[in-house]
Scaffold this motif. Structure first.
Motif: not given
Lengths: 345, 366, 152, 170
Positions: B40-42, B44, B46, B49, B332, B365-366, C114, C118-119, C132-134, C142
């Motif tokens: 995943l992540g295409y 994304h 964030s 954040k 997800f 992916d958010r 995740e 991210l954390m 998983v996402l990055l 991040p």
């Protein structure tokens, strides 16, 4: 009207021989001319067909279809062809270059060869072959190899998978295809397509051989790689399968060949099951065009309505349903012929 | 069996049937799937954040871009979470408007599901019919907020504008046509033998597996588990409405399709009741000009979105920006079972499985 | 959210005390949670799952509190039996390792990935702890508060 | 030289060139594809010999089916990279055996050419009647051989299925 085209041909030959040309060379010239005409008709036809396919799909899907270029968008395909012609011919580096390059050419050659035996009107087959039906089947089988070449040459997993699927599919469907035509051959006792047409002057084989027609129709859809059997292409799964790596004109050649095949198979279906060029009032060559186009419309209708069948279902359908049905049809036909002979009709 | 080489085949990230930037790496033995790995992540962005540097109100449009196929639902979930954090009362009329728009969004998302499943299985025409009908719902969204796809119509404390003239009759028109539309899909899509052959018994998701992996929404109900937050943990005014939970029995692709088709009708039923009962009155509650929830307050609010349980975890540090926002994205989590339901099937089944799990990658992916 | 009356016996107080797990139950009008040490976390979740049927781990998330990370687990039951509960645990920023909830709740698989992604909290015994996402070669985590931000 | 002769020489040259391609290409897939061209060339020769039925069976069976089978078999067992899968690997035994075989074949052909008189007229019936005669021969005089071949093929099919399915591992 009826003999218009034949008369032109005879006039040409007699004019040429009258000018001191040897009859052999005149005939050869005529043959070349005939092929040229077929090629011209095929290309023109494909342009119309692609437009028609879009319009039909538009009609089925409650859309308008192409409507910008020319009246009802008829020039859309010409514009698309020009676009394809001017596109870069990309040949990926890891391909098997020669196979990759020649596959579309062979494909179109094979597709055009199919037209040699189809009677496009009374006495209007280019080659009046005694085994015309067999010619059609055997040459049609060669297109498998072209797709295999495309899939292998592309050096892409999707393409190879598409090619493998296509080969498995075509080999499986060749059998019911040939078997379903056997019923007609048994009744007429000939493989010559002209004779088969003449045998239908009273009743079409569509009526006498409904089972055979059904199996032939399904198997032909599979042979044509059209939906719901468009396994080698299968854009939703295989991202265009065997044609994934092709661009521009080479890709267009595949397209051209597929539509050429479509016309040829529809014309054969009209010839074998729907009385070919026979029909009242209108000249014979118009009748075959009408019938061919009607059959093609049914093919389009199918394609735009049905989802794609799954590969293993496809195979088991051929081996477990179509082949037994076509065998049963042969047996029934044989019994019927013996029965009628026994009755002394 | 003949020994053949195993090979991997990459479905996506650029592929017609992955509904966005999804990358499924399938380990194949011929046409048989040995395993699938999902990457995943295409898409994304964030979002979590980003939320930390936006005020509570500013985040609403970002929420709309999570599940962009039913944008009112993530917006609804987010604003309700903030309202809970603030303790704001929402006026009755706004609640009803939210229900109507939320259910219409659900219908639109399910229609697109049915259509995209059809086209993924090769039936191009199925998509067009669904899109044609979805268009009518999109027109309704346009009437409310001017935005069709990603409408940021919800506001903390209510909705941004009152319903325009003629909206109620337009909604009633769409709702009354829903059974007709579903019948048409049934005839063209569900009733097709080939489609049934490709969906029945394919990608079976056992209820135990579904619960263990946290699959929610129509996918869970297709496995026969009656769990819908609108009934199990009613939010807003959902306890007032009368509707049924469509359930599947086998948990296969066909069940996931029929459950959604039935949900279209049930959502129509809810909207019809909401349209009938909607009161006159205010559309915005009493919300402070600057939204600053008390320090250390936190909330986990979950709603039943079109894909399943959509949860928002919010933590306030007393400022006007959230200290932490976490989105529990159903797409997800539902995607986690893709390898489990695809193993042992055929290549073409992966496509059907992805389509029927119905992920929205913007949300996954958010 | 279920409201927790202080002093009243709740199902989990008795069960957890029987098992000898120490925790603090905290409740405000919106949120009820049990705070537990990382070591006792899985024992508590196991009890909740087995005895109270809280078989659905809806969500795991982590919050950066500066020197500490707080990991929040949201537990529910399917089919719904009215039990809703969050569990919180805190770990030091320097030693950000927790035991994976995957054996109890397979749904923790990607959710923990995740958080790791991210954390930057690691989970021991996780079957496949990868980003998983990055992208795999991404530097940093991040969602940590000290992660540099570019642009808005 | 008549037109028919010209056609024959054209096809013959094509067939020989394709056959050379089979032997000379270093990629075995190319060899297999050249083999198809060779089959097609042979079919063309049958056509010029006024045996269209035979020619078409040649196309259908050899160029259509057998060739695909060969390509499939190659792909199934191929372990080396494709571009060097058909490298010429001289070794004494194969060289000797190959030369011997080629010599024998050439000698036979030359011998046959010497002892037979070229038939100038068509030897048998042609065209439409031929298919009927062929059918009568196959299902009449040679029916036993025909059926035996059919049974053999059936056995081969069964064997292939058993091979493909494999034995259940206990």
């Amino acid at each position: 009207m009826e003999r218009l085209i034949l008369d032109i041909a005879h006039l040409l030959v007699s004019w040429l021989t009258g000018r001191g040309m040897a009859p052999v060379w005149a005939d050869l010239l005529l043959l070349l001319l005939q092929w040229g005409t077929v090629l011209a008709i095929v290309t023109l036809n494909v342009l119309i067909l692609i437009w028609l396919e879009r319009k039909v799909s538009g009609f089925i899907q409650e859309r308008l279809g192409p409507n910008r270029l020319g009246p009802f968008g008829v020039f859309q395909t010409i514009a698309d062809t020009l676009k394809l012609l001017t596109k870069e011919d990309i040949i990926p580096t890891q391909t098997d270059r020669w196979i990759f390059k020649t596959a579309p050419m062979f494909f179109i050659i094979v597709a055009v060869m199919l037209y040699a035996v189809i009677p496009m009107g009374q006495d209007m087959a280019i080659v009046d072959l005694s085994a015309g039906l067999l010619f059609f089947i055997s040459v049609g089988a060669l297109s498998t190899i072209c797709i295999l070449m495309a899939g292998w040459g592309s050096n892409n997993k999707w393409s190879l998978l598409g090619a493998m699927r296509s080969v498995a599919q075509m080999i499986s469907y060749e059998i019911p295809l040939a078997f379903s035509l056997l019923g007609v051959v048994m009744i007429t006792g000939t493989l010559n397509l002209g004779e088969i047409v003449k045998a239908q002057d009273k009743v079409w084989f569509f009526v006498l051989q409904p089972l055979a027609f059904l199996t032939y129709f399904i198997a032909a859809t599979a042979e044509l790689n059209r939906g719901p059997f468009d396994m080698p292409e299968a854009e939703q799964e295989l991202t265009a399968g065997a044609y994934t790596e092709y661009t521009g004109m080479r890709w267009a050649l595949f397209f051209l060949a597929e539509y050429t095949n479509l016309v040829a198979v529809s014309a054969l279906m009209a010839t074998v099951f729907f009385g070919g060029w026979q029909g009242p009032l209108l000249p014979s060559w118009i009748w075959i065009i009408i019938k061919t186009y009607l059959i093609m419309l049914v093919f389009m209708w199918l394609k735009w309505t049905f989802p794609r069948i799954r590969m293993d279902h496809l195979m088991s359908f051929s081996w477990k349903v179509l082949i037994p049905i076509s065998l049963i049809n042969i047996v029934i036909t044989g019994i019927g012929i013996k029965f009628i002979q026994g009755m002394g009709w | 069996m003949l020994q053949t080489d195993e090979y991997t085949i990459n479905i996506g990230p650029q592929h017609p049937s992955t509904h966005g930037g999804l990358h499924a790496e399938a380990l194949m033995d011929g046409e048989i799937v040995k395993d699938v790995a999902v990457h995943l992540g295409y898409v994304h962005r964030s979002v979590e954040k980003i939320a930390e540097s936006r005020t509570y109100t500013q985040f609403i449009p970002y929420a709309a871009r999570l599940d962009y196929l039913a944008s009112n639902l993530p917006c609804l979930g987010y604003v309700q979470a903030v309202e809970k954090l603030l303790g704001v009362e929402v006026p009755e009329r706004a609640e009803y408007i939210r229900v109507i728009l939320g259910e219409l969004s659900r219908i639109a998302a399910h229609m697109l599901f049915v259509g995209s499943l059809a086209i993924d299985l090769g039936a191009t025409t199925g998509l067009v019919y669904c899109l044609r009908d979805r268009e009518r719902i999109m027109n309704l969204f346009e009437m409310t907020s001017g935005q069709r796809l990603i409408a940021a119509y919800m506001r903390i404390g209510g909705v941004s504008a009152d319903l325009p003239e003629g909206f109620i009759t337009a909604v009633e028109g769409v709702i009354s046509d829903l059974p007709k539309m579903v019948k048409e899909y049934d005839g063209l899509i569900t009733g097709n033998e080939i489609l049934q052959a490709r969906c029945r018994g394919i990608g079976i998701l056992k209820p135990e597996l579904a619960v263990a992996y946290g699959v929610t929404g129509p996918n869970l109900r297709a496995s026969g588990v009656p769990y819908d937050l609108r009934k199990a943990d009613p939010y807003g005014i959902y306890s007032r409405f009368d509707f049924d939970l469509p359930l599947g029995s086998r948990g296969d692709c066909l069940d996931r399709l029929t459950v959604r088709l039935e949900e279209i009708e049930q959502s129509g039923r809810i909207s019809a009741q909401a349209v009938k009962d909607i009161p006159e009155g205010e559309i915005m509650g009493k919300v402070p000009k600057v939204i600053k929830p008390a320090q250390g307050r936190e909330v986990y609010h979950r709603i039943e979105s079109a894909k399943g349980e959509l949860g928002f975890y919010l933590l306030s540090d007393g400022s006007e920006k959230p200290a932490r926002l976490h989105v529990r994205a159903p797409s997800f989590i539902n995607l986690m079972v893709l390898p489990h339901i695809s193993r042992g099937g055929k290549l073409q089944d992966i496509i059907a499985n992805i389509a029927t799990l119905d992920p929205v990658l913007g949300e996954a992916d958010r | 959210m279920e409201k927790l009356d202080h002093g009243r016996e709740t199902p989990w107080t008795k069960l957890a005390e029987d098992a000898g797990i120490e925790f603090t139950a905290v409740s405000d009008p919106f949120f009820t949670y049990l705070s537990v040490s990382p070591a006792a976390l899985h024992a508590l979740m196991g009890i909740l799952k087995q005895r109270l049927g809280m078989n659905y781990l809806a969500d795991i998330t982590a919050v950066d509190h500066g020197s500490e990370f707080e990991v929040v687990y949201h537990l529910y039951a399917i089919p719904d039996n009215g039990r809703r509960l969050a569990i919180k645990t805190r770990i030091a920023r320097e030693a950000a390792v927790l035991e994976s909830a995957f054996p109890l709740y397979p749904t923790a698989d990607w959710q923990e990935r995740e958080i790791y992604d991210l954390m930057g909290i690691s989970f021991s015994n996780h079957p496949n702890l990868a980003r998983v996402l990055l992208p795999d070669d991404f530097k940093g985590h991040p969602l940590r508060k000290d992660y540099r931000k570019e642009g808005g | 030289m008549s037109l028919a002769d010209g056609v024959f020489f054209l096809i013959a040259a094509f067939t020989l060139a394709a056959a050379a391609g089979v032997v000379l290409s270093s990629n075995i897939i190319h060899s297999a594809l050249f083999l198809i061209l060779t089959f097609l060339g042979v079919a063309g020769i049958y056509f010029t010999l006024d045996a269209p039925f035979l020619a078409l069976v040649q196309v259908l069976v050899y160029a259509g089916a057998v060739a695909v089978l060969i390509i499939f078999a190659i792909m199934l067992v191929m372990s080396t990279p494709a571009h060097q899968s058909n490298r010429f690997q001289p070794n004494r035994v194969t060289l000797f055996l190959g030369t011997l075989l080629a010599g024998l074949l050439t000698a036979t052909l030359v011998y046959i050419g010497l002892i037979t008189q070229p038939a100038l007229a068509p030897v048998g019936p042609s065209g439409a009647d031929m298919i009927g005669i062929l059918a009568n021969l196959m299902l009449g005089r040679y029916v036993v051989a025909f059926e035996a071949a059919a049974v053999l093929l059936l056995l081969a099919v069964v064997g292939a299925i058993i091979l493909a399915r494999g034995v259940e591992e206990k």
